[in-house]
Design an enzyme around this catalytic site. Sequence first.
Site, PDB file in Angstrom:
ATOM      1  CB  THR A  63      -0.938   0.022   1.220  1.00  0.00           C
ATOM      2  OG1 THR A  63      -0.143   0.009   2.419  1.00  0.00           O
ATOM      3  CG2 THR A  63      -1.870  -1.176   1.218  1.00  0.00           C
ATOM      4  CD1 TRP A  64       5.099   4.465  -0.741  1.00  0.00           C
ATOM      5  CD2 TRP A  64       6.420   3.244  -2.048  1.00  0.00           C
ATOM      6  NE1 TRP A  64       6.226   5.227  -1.003  1.00  0.00           N
ATOM      7  CE2 TRP A  64       7.051   4.501  -1.802  1.00  0.00           C
ATOM      8  CE3 TRP A  64       7.082   2.318  -2.857  1.00  0.00           C
ATOM      9  CZ2 TRP A  64       8.297   4.834  -2.333  1.00  0.00           C
ATOM     10  CZ3 TRP A  64       8.320   2.648  -3.374  1.00  0.00           C
ATOM     11  CH2 TRP A  64       8.928   3.889  -3.113  1.00  0.00           C
ATOM     12  CG  ASP A 102       4.040  -4.583   3.711  1.00  0.00           C
ATOM     13  OD1 ASP A 102       4.605  -5.193   4.630  1.00  0.00           O
ATOM     14  OD2 ASP A 102       4.528  -3.583   3.154  1.00  0.00           O
ATOM     15  CE1 TYR A 158       6.295   2.572   2.093  1.00  0.00           C
ATOM     16  CE2 TYR A 158       4.406   1.142   2.409  1.00  0.00           C
ATOM     17  CZ  TYR A 158       5.732   1.309   2.115  1.00  0.00           C
ATOM     18  OH  TYR A 158       6.507   0.207   1.830  1.00  0.00           O
ATOM     19  CD  GLN A 215       8.298  -5.955   2.643  1.00  0.00           C
ATOM     20  OE1 GLN A 215       8.026  -4.913   2.083  1.00  0.00           O
ATOM     21  NE2 GLN A 215       7.568  -6.437   3.637  1.00  0.00           N
ATOM     22  CE1 TYR A 229      11.643  -2.916  -2.490  1.00  0.00           C
ATOM     23  CE2 TYR A 229      12.132  -3.962  -0.390  1.00  0.00           C
ATOM     24  CZ  TYR A 229      12.454  -3.046  -1.380  1.00  0.00           C
ATOM     25  OH  TYR A 229      13.575  -2.264  -1.248  1.00  0.00           O
ATOM     26  CG  LEU A 256       4.079  -7.152 -10.622  1.00  0.00           C
ATOM     27  CD1 LEU A 256       2.678  -6.566 -10.740  1.00  0.00           C
ATOM     28  CD2 LEU A 256       4.225  -8.390 -11.488  1.00  0.00           C
ATOM     29  NE  ARG A 291       5.612   3.902 -11.036  1.00  0.00           N
ATOM     30  CZ  ARG A 291       4.540   3.139 -11.156  1.00  0.00           C
ATOM     31  NH1 ARG A 291       4.651   1.832 -11.094  1.00  0.00           N
ATOM     32  NH2 ARG A 291       3.352   3.682 -11.330  1.00  0.00           N
TER      33      ARG A 291
END
Length: 359
Positions: free
Chosen positions: A23-24, A55, A60, A173, A201, A204, A225
Amino acid sequence: MVALPTRPLGTSGIDATTVIFGTWQAGKRGWDNIDDAESIAAMRAALAAGVTTFDTAEIYGDGYSERMVGQALAGDRDRVQLLTKVFPNHLGRAEVLAACDRSLRNLQTEVIDLYQIHWPAGSFGTDLVPIGETMAALNLLKEQGKIRAIGVSNFSLAQLQEAEAYGRIDTIQPPYSLFWRQVEKDLIPYCGARQISVLAYSPLAQGLLAGRYRGGDRPAATEFRAKHRLFDPVNYGRVQEALAGLEPIADGLGIALGNLALAWLIAPDGSGPSPCDRGGTHPGPGHRERPSGAVVAGAQHPGGDRNLGATRHRCPRRQSPLLGLVNRYGRLDLGGCTGGDVGVGRQARRGYGPPVAVF
């Protein structure tokens, strides 16, 4: 509700679904065009599709993501597992205790199932708090019944081993995907032997393995990102070439590329999802089998049953060209840089099981 497979989080007695909802993005900061109603709807859709593990982290959106998780799931607390993290600016004893209380309020719960150290002390210019002090606070929280298990995130093997000297660590993680495999060298085999679950984590690869960024498309410069090494001009071309090789495999199975990537990650025997190879082809030159173990994969994906269901896809256990392709295209193991989405980990071959994916 559809039931997804589960895997144990270390020796904690807690079971997590093999796909974990990360849920970032719900925290909004560093992400564009995030709508609260859509974030909540995505969490509800994931729960309806069988995902029961969620998570988040205090960083966040400075607690905003935790509050969204609490708002979305408070009425189903007995059905879900809540995972959150303390940031490295809060690793002193008093700071850990206060941060946990804030997270409990944000999540609208009396207990956090898994409380993780998000990054090692000293990260991002924070104070170098001794790990023994942090672990003492976490052990106290566990004794008080405020948390059920302790985990770490973005730790090296040496840092994990140092933390273990002060208490039980049930999970780690790290970033892990078809494009980011350095954890296979030492971390996953070690965790398998120690019954430490790996929460993988960014399974994708920042959306690349979901097919979102093709033909020159890139994240907006305002998003976190956009700075990831996979989008660096030197690496981006290699990534696109690898995607072009993977897409026909997913198309041949009638599943999305992201489904293929998640299935490879959480495959129980470490050989990947073993897509049906109708021609009976064996791995090509350069094939390198990854170590097996229990991995859990995490993802925030509002696609509901269609996307999450792909991780349940099963084919005869004959190798396809998938692993050969992955190894052939430069291995895309681009160093020790971490950052991104989350997933739950796997344990080593003949060890504790495959990873779980957080996305």
